[in-house]
Scaffold this active site. Structure first.
Site, short mmCIF file in Angstrom:
data_model
loop_
_atom_site.label_atom_id
_atom_site.label_comp_id
_atom_site.label_asym_id
_atom_site.label_seq_id
_atom_site.Cartn_x
_atom_site.Cartn_y
_atom_site.Cartn_z
N HIS A 102 0.82 -1.21 0.00
CA HIS A 102 0.00 0.00 0.00
C HIS A 102 0.85 1.25 0.00
CE1 HIS A 102 0.10 -2.09 3.90
NE2 HIS A 102 0.56 -0.94 4.33
N HIS A 128 8.85 9.02 -1.64
CA HIS A 128 7.59 8.27 -1.59
C HIS A 128 6.47 9.28 -1.39
CE1 HIS A 128 9.01 8.47 2.65
NE2 HIS A 128 7.76 8.86 2.82
N HIS A 130 2.41 10.34 0.05
CA HIS A 130 1.28 10.15 0.95
C HIS A 130 0.06 10.82 0.33
CE1 HIS A 130 3.39 8.93 4.68
NE2 HIS A 130 4.39 9.58 4.13
N HIS A 147 7.61 13.04 -0.20
CA HIS A 147 8.72 13.15 0.74
C HIS A 147 10.00 12.70 0.05
CE1 HIS A 147 5.91 12.74 4.49
NE2 HIS A 147 5.92 13.96 3.96
N THR A 219 7.32 9.99 10.16
CA THR A 219 5.86 9.97 10.37
C THR A 219 5.32 8.55 10.47
OG1 THR A 219 5.39 10.11 8.01
CG2 THR A 219 5.53 12.18 9.21
#
Ligand SMILES: *[C@@H]1O[C@H](CO)[C@@H](O)[C@H](O)[C@H]1NC(C)=O
Ligand SMILES: *[C@@H]1O[C@H](CO)[C@@H](O)[C@H](O)[C@H]1NC(C)=O
Ligand SMILES: *[C@@H]1O[C@H](CO)[C@@H](O)[C@H](O)[C@H]1NC(C)=O
Length: 265
Positions: A102, A128, A130, A147, A219
């Site tokens: 995911h 990557h 989000h 990020h 995070t």
């Protein structure tokens, strides 16, 4: 480039959003590899309020006072009218795309160059996404947050990780994303890693020279602190972690004043 009605771009963007809909991030060596160990459901036993109880090493997720993400509101940040000495020295390098179930990450295999922040060089390792964004600007959440994870090889540097963040609005034409979306659509199996050839990090369009800077954390578990965050002010529109308390931390907005360009010679 700016033709927002370009169907290839739009399908690429939608694809990205679909793929990243439930995407937590995770990638530096220090981040947890097995994403099934935690989730993003507030009410689940493995949800964000419980991350710090799941493992001894993840304690910082609950007890840390410099956690990320945060909201960067102009009434809370200190505006600094100069450039924050940020120099990008990226170069094209071979990269691999990995579908982590995911989450999709792009990892540079070779030397993709570095960014210099206040005199310290941080090497670009991977990036990557989000969706929606984790950080907020003036209370607003955006469609997508990139990020770019950098690491300093210098043993004397206290803060080893610097993450450059970029927020996207839906519909923003982005050459980098649309190029990669073709590779992503050919990634079928979970955990599959595929070579995508040379990727030039300078293709990632950065918004201007104004950015937010603050000290935060990863995070995802183990929520390690001491991460230097640089978030571009521009391009600023939830598998993401809920916002964390500021706890008196200072957040700076570096926004250089416009002035006439001076040409040497
Ligand atoms: C990327 O890989 C190809 C094939 O292995 C190689 O020829 C090329 O030099 C590599 N590029 C860089 C920048 O290392
Ligand atoms: C930049 O580095 C200098 C010297 O290392 C340090 O004194 C200063 O606080 C740093 N500035 C910022 C904004 O981090
Ligand atoms: C990735 O994209 C590049 C350029 O679009 C292409 O040359 C390459 O074959 C693609 N790789 C995969 C694995 O789809």
């Amino acid at each position: 480039m700016n033709n927002q009605s370009n169907p290839i771009f739009i399908s690429g963007c939608v694809l990205f959003l679909l793929l990243f809909l439930h995407a937590p991030s995770s990638i530096t060596a220090q981040e947890t590899e097995d994403e099934r160990e935690f989730d993003y459901d507030e009410r689940s036993k493995k949800g964000p309020p419980r991350w710090g109880e799941l493992k001894k090493e993840w304690e910082a997720c609950n007890s840390g006072e410099m956690q990320s993400p945060i909201d960067m509101s102009n009434d809370k940040v200190e505006i600094i009218s100069k450039s924050g000495a940020l120099t990008r020295n990226y170069k094209p390098s071979n990269a691999t795309l990995k579908n982590r179930g995911h989450d999709i990450s792009l990892k540079w295999v070779g030397d993709a160059g570095s960014i210099q922040i206040n005199g310290t060089d941080y090497m670009l390792r991977q990036c990557h996404w989000h969706s929606p964004s984790e950080h907020h600007i003036n209370g607003q959440r955006y469609a997508l947050e990139l990020h770019m994870v950098h690491e300093s090889p210098d043993l004397n540097v206290k803060n080893k990780i610097a993450v450059v963040g970029l927020l996207y609005k839906i519909g923003e034409a982005d050459v980098f994303l649309s190029k990669l979306s073709r590779n992503i659509s050919s990634l079928k199996n979970s955990l599959e890693e595929s070579n995508v050839g040379e990727i030039d990090p300078t293709d990632i369009k950065m918004g201007g020279r104004s950015y937010y800077k603050y000290m935060g954390s990863l995070t995802v578990p183990p929520c390690t602190e001491g991460v230097l965050w640089i978030i571009n002010e521009e391009y600023a529109e939830s598998n993401a972690r809920p916002l964390q308390a500021l706890n008196g931390r200072e957040v700076y907005l570096y926004r250089p004043r416009l002035r006439p360009r001076v040409t040497k010679n």
